[in-house]
Design a protein around this motif. Structure first.
Motif, PDB file in Angstrom:
ATOM      1  N   ILE A  71       0.836  -1.200   0.000  1.00 27.43           N
ATOM      2  CA  ILE A  71       0.000   0.000   0.000  1.00 27.43           C
ATOM      3  C   ILE A  71       0.876   1.256   0.000  1.00 27.43           C
ATOM      4  O   ILE A  71       0.560   2.237  -0.679  1.00 27.43           O
ATOM      5  N   ILE A  72       1.979   1.233   0.723  1.00 30.66           N
ATOM      6  CA  ILE A  72       2.901   2.379   0.713  1.00 30.66           C
ATOM      7  C   ILE A  72       3.407   2.616  -0.708  1.00 30.66           C
ATOM      8  O   ILE A  72       3.469   3.756  -1.182  1.00 30.66           O
ATOM      9  N   ARG A  73       3.747   1.564  -1.424  1.00 33.64           N
ATOM     10  CA  ARG A  73       4.200   1.710  -2.817  1.00 33.64           C
ATOM     11  C   ARG A  73       3.095   2.309  -3.684  1.00 33.64           C
ATOM     12  O   ARG A  73       3.355   3.155  -4.545  1.00 33.64           O
ATOM     13  N   GLU A  74       1.864   1.853  -3.459  1.00 28.85           N
ATOM     14  CA  GLU A  74       0.742   2.383  -4.234  1.00 28.85           C
ATOM     15  C   GLU A  74       0.521   3.871  -3.933  1.00 28.85           C
ATOM     16  O   GLU A  74       0.272   4.665  -4.847  1.00 28.85           O
ATOM     17  N   ILE A  75       0.627   4.242  -2.674  1.00 28.50           N
ATOM     18  CA  ILE A  75       0.484   5.652  -2.300  1.00 28.50           C
ATOM     19  C   ILE A  75       1.594   6.470  -2.944  1.00 28.50           C
ATOM     20  O   ILE A  75       1.344   7.555  -3.487  1.00 28.50           O
ATOM     21  N   ASP A  76       2.823   5.970  -2.901  1.00 31.57           N
ATOM     22  CA  ASP A  76       3.952   6.692  -3.506  1.00 31.57           C
ATOM     23  C   ASP A  76       3.735   6.897  -5.004  1.00 31.57           C
ATOM     24  O   ASP A  76       4.048   7.962  -5.536  1.00 31.57           O
ATOM     25  N   THR A  77       3.189   5.894  -5.675  1.00 37.27           N
ATOM     26  CA  THR A  77       2.908   6.033  -7.101  1.00 37.27           C
ATOM     27  C   THR A  77       1.822   7.080  -7.334  1.00 37.27           C
ATOM     28  O   THR A  77       1.945   7.929  -8.223  1.00 37.27           O
ATOM     29  N   ALA A  78       0.773   7.052  -6.525  1.00 38.11           N
ATOM     30  CA  ALA A  78      -0.296   8.048  -6.658  1.00 38.11           C
ATOM     31  C   ALA A  78       0.233   9.460  -6.427  1.00 38.11           C
ATOM     32  O   ALA A  78      -0.135  10.400  -7.140  1.00 38.11           O
ATOM     33  N   VAL A  79       1.116   9.617  -5.451  1.00 45.14           N
ATOM     34  CA  VAL A  79       1.714  10.929  -5.184  1.00 45.14           C
ATOM     35  C   VAL A  79       2.525  11.394  -6.393  1.00 45.14           C
ATOM     36  O   VAL A  79       2.434  12.552  -6.805  1.00 45.14           O
ATOM     37  N   ALA A  80       3.308  10.495  -6.981  1.00 41.04           N
ATOM     38  CA  ALA A  80       4.111  10.862  -8.148  1.00 41.04           C
ATOM     39  C   ALA A  80       3.216  11.296  -9.306  1.00 41.04           C
ATOM     40  O   ALA A  80       3.557  12.212 -10.057  1.00 41.04           O
ATOM     41  N   LEU A  81       2.045  10.680  -9.423  1.00 45.16           N
ATOM     42  CA  LEU A  81       1.137  11.012 -10.523  1.00 45.16           C
ATOM     43  C   LEU A  81       0.430  12.353 -10.329  1.00 45.16           C
ATOM     44  O   LEU A  81      -0.241  12.830 -11.243  1.00 45.16           O
ATOM     45  N   GLU A 105       1.747  -3.355 -23.210  1.00 41.10           N
ATOM     46  CA  GLU A 105       0.823  -4.489 -23.166  1.00 41.10           C
ATOM     47  C   GLU A 105       0.145  -4.532 -21.794  1.00 41.10           C
ATOM     48  O   GLU A 105       0.780  -4.212 -20.781  1.00 41.10           O
ATOM     49  N   PRO A 106      -1.125  -4.921 -21.731  1.00 42.09           N
ATOM     50  CA  PRO A 106      -1.836  -4.950 -20.445  1.00 42.09           C
ATOM     51  C   PRO A 106      -1.106  -5.731 -19.349  1.00 42.09           C
ATOM     52  O   PRO A 106      -1.100  -5.323 -18.193  1.00 42.09           O
ATOM     53  N   ALA A 107      -0.440  -6.809 -19.713  1.00 39.62           N
ATOM     54  CA  ALA A 107       0.271  -7.610 -18.711  1.00 39.62           C
ATOM     55  C   ALA A 107       1.484  -6.889 -18.131  1.00 39.62           C
ATOM     56  O   ALA A 107       1.993  -7.272 -17.079  1.00 39.62           O
ATOM     57  N   ASP A 108       1.948  -5.835 -18.808  1.00 42.86           N
ATOM     58  CA  ASP A 108       3.153  -5.126 -18.369  1.00 42.86           C
ATOM     59  C   ASP A 108       2.870  -3.758 -17.757  1.00 42.86           C
ATOM     60  O   ASP A 108       3.796  -2.979 -17.537  1.00 42.86           O
ATOM     61  N   THR A 109       1.612  -3.457 -17.470  1.00 38.69           N
ATOM     62  CA  THR A 109       1.296  -2.130 -16.929  1.00 38.69           C
ATOM     63  C   THR A 109       1.945  -1.892 -15.572  1.00 38.69           C
ATOM     64  O   THR A 109       2.219  -0.741 -15.220  1.00 38.69           O
ATOM     65  N   HIS A 110       2.227  -2.948 -14.830  1.00 38.61           N
ATOM     66  CA  HIS A 110       2.907  -2.772 -13.539  1.00 38.61           C
ATOM     67  C   HIS A 110       4.281  -2.118 -13.727  1.00 38.61           C
ATOM     68  O   HIS A 110       4.776  -1.422 -12.840  1.00 38.61           O
ATOM     69  N   LEU A 111       4.884  -2.318 -14.898  1.00 39.69           N
ATOM     70  CA  LEU A 111       6.181  -1.696 -15.187  1.00 39.69           C
ATOM     71  C   LEU A 111       6.054  -0.176 -15.249  1.00 39.69           C
ATOM     72  O   LEU A 111       6.971   0.542 -14.843  1.00 39.69           O
ATOM     73  N   VAL A 112       4.938   0.315 -15.747  1.00 45.35           N
ATOM     74  CA  VAL A 112       4.725   1.762 -15.804  1.00 45.35           C
ATOM     75  C   VAL A 112       4.682   2.325 -14.389  1.00 45.35           C
ATOM     76  O   VAL A 112       5.266   3.375 -14.111  1.00 45.35           O
ATOM     77  N   ALA A 113       4.031   1.615 -13.477  1.00 44.16           N
ATOM     78  CA  ALA A 113       3.998   2.062 -12.078  1.00 44.16           C
ATOM     79  C   ALA A 113       5.409   2.122 -11.499  1.00 44.16           C
ATOM     80  O   ALA A 113       5.747   3.055 -10.756  1.00 44.16           O
ATOM     81  N   GLU A 114       6.249   1.154 -11.845  1.00 46.06           N
ATOM     82  CA  GLU A 114       7.633   1.165 -11.370  1.00 46.06           C
ATOM     83  C   GLU A 114       8.411   2.344 -11.946  1.00 46.06           C
ATOM     84  O   GLU A 114       9.200   2.978 -11.254  1.00 46.06           O
ATOM     85  N   VAL A 115       8.169   2.650 -13.217  1.00 44.35           N
ATOM     86  CA  VAL A 115       8.835   3.792 -13.856  1.00 44.35           C
ATOM     87  C   VAL A 115       8.395   5.082 -13.167  1.00 44.35           C
ATOM     88  O   VAL A 115       9.217   5.944 -12.851  1.00 44.35           O
ATOM     89  N   VAL A 116       7.104   5.219 -12.915  1.00 47.19           N
ATOM     90  CA  VAL A 116       6.573   6.415 -12.247  1.00 47.19           C
ATOM     91  C   VAL A 116       7.206   6.565 -10.879  1.00 47.19           C
ATOM     92  O   VAL A 116       7.648   7.657 -10.492  1.00 47.19           O
ATOM     93  N   ALA A 117       7.280   5.477 -10.132  1.00 50.13           N
ATOM     94  CA  ALA A 117       7.886   5.543  -8.797  1.00 50.13           C
ATOM     95  C   ALA A 117       9.364   5.935  -8.889  1.00 50.13           C
ATOM     96  O   ALA A 117       9.854   6.726  -8.083  1.00 50.13           O
ATOM     97  N   ALA A 118      10.069   5.427  -9.881  1.00 49.25           N
ATOM     98  CA  ALA A 118      11.492   5.750 -10.038  1.00 49.25           C
ATOM     99  C   ALA A 118      11.699   7.213 -10.416  1.00 49.25           C
ATOM    100  O   ALA A 118      12.689   7.833 -10.030  1.00 49.25           O
TER     101      ALA A 118
END
Length: 182
Positions: free
Chosen positions: A100-110, A127-140
């Protein structure tokens, strides 16, 4: 969970498990009022009191934030979860807390419009299966404006230019890896 003021030495997926106080402080820092301001301890106490029907004072909230209240009641923790709109598991399950902390951090970055636009651009080409990678990029990118600028540029390149950019980055990486440049 630990009751001290330091982060636990135990880790979940390489991330230290936060103490109760750290979990609450993270929410205060990142979950905002509708006007964008941070919640005060008084705001939190008042909100939790309304949610659970039992008086919670700002001093009790302060004690939880500073890890001086080691065993807050389940009702108070569930009230805090409702107040901050997070699952109650945030307070009861260490792995869920880290997630949840990671999800909050991603939302803050957005919240940043440039980051949000880049994320949308990346999602359109992912690709839909790789959307989690976008969240990692946003967090980075969150605290790295140079990375955000580079990724924005790369997202605008056509396929041939992107392949050339990758080759340049690869060469630069190999050059940096040398102990003595020639």
């Amino acid at each position: 969970m630990t009751g001290g003021t330091k982060t636990s030495a135990v880790e979940v997926n390489g991330r230290p498990i936060p103490t109760m106080g750290e979990r609450i402080r993270h929410l205060i820092e990142h979950v905002r009022k509708p006007d964008g301001k941070k919640y005060t301890q008084g705001d939190i106490a008042e909100g939790v009191t309304k949610l659970i029907g039992k008086a919670v004072d700002p001093g009790y909230v302060s004690a939880m934030i500073h890890n001086r209240k080691e065993n807050p009641t389940r009702a108070v923790l569930q009230g805090l979860a409702s107040f901050f709109a997070v699952p109650a598991s945030y307070f009861f399950d260490d792995e869920q807390s880290v997630k949840i902390i990671r999800e909050i951090d991603t939302a803050v970055a957005l919240r940043d419009p440039r980051t949000r636009e880049l994320a949308l651009q990346l999602l359109r080409n992912t690709e839909p299966a790789d959307t989690h990678l976008v969240a990692e990029v946003v967090a980075a990118m969150r605290d790295r404006p140079a990375l955000r600028a580079a990724l924005t540029l790369m997202a605008s390149l056509d396929e041939a230019d992107l392949q050339a950019a990758v080759a340049v980055l690869d060469a630069a990486s190999r050059y940096r890896g040398r102990s003595e440049p020639t």
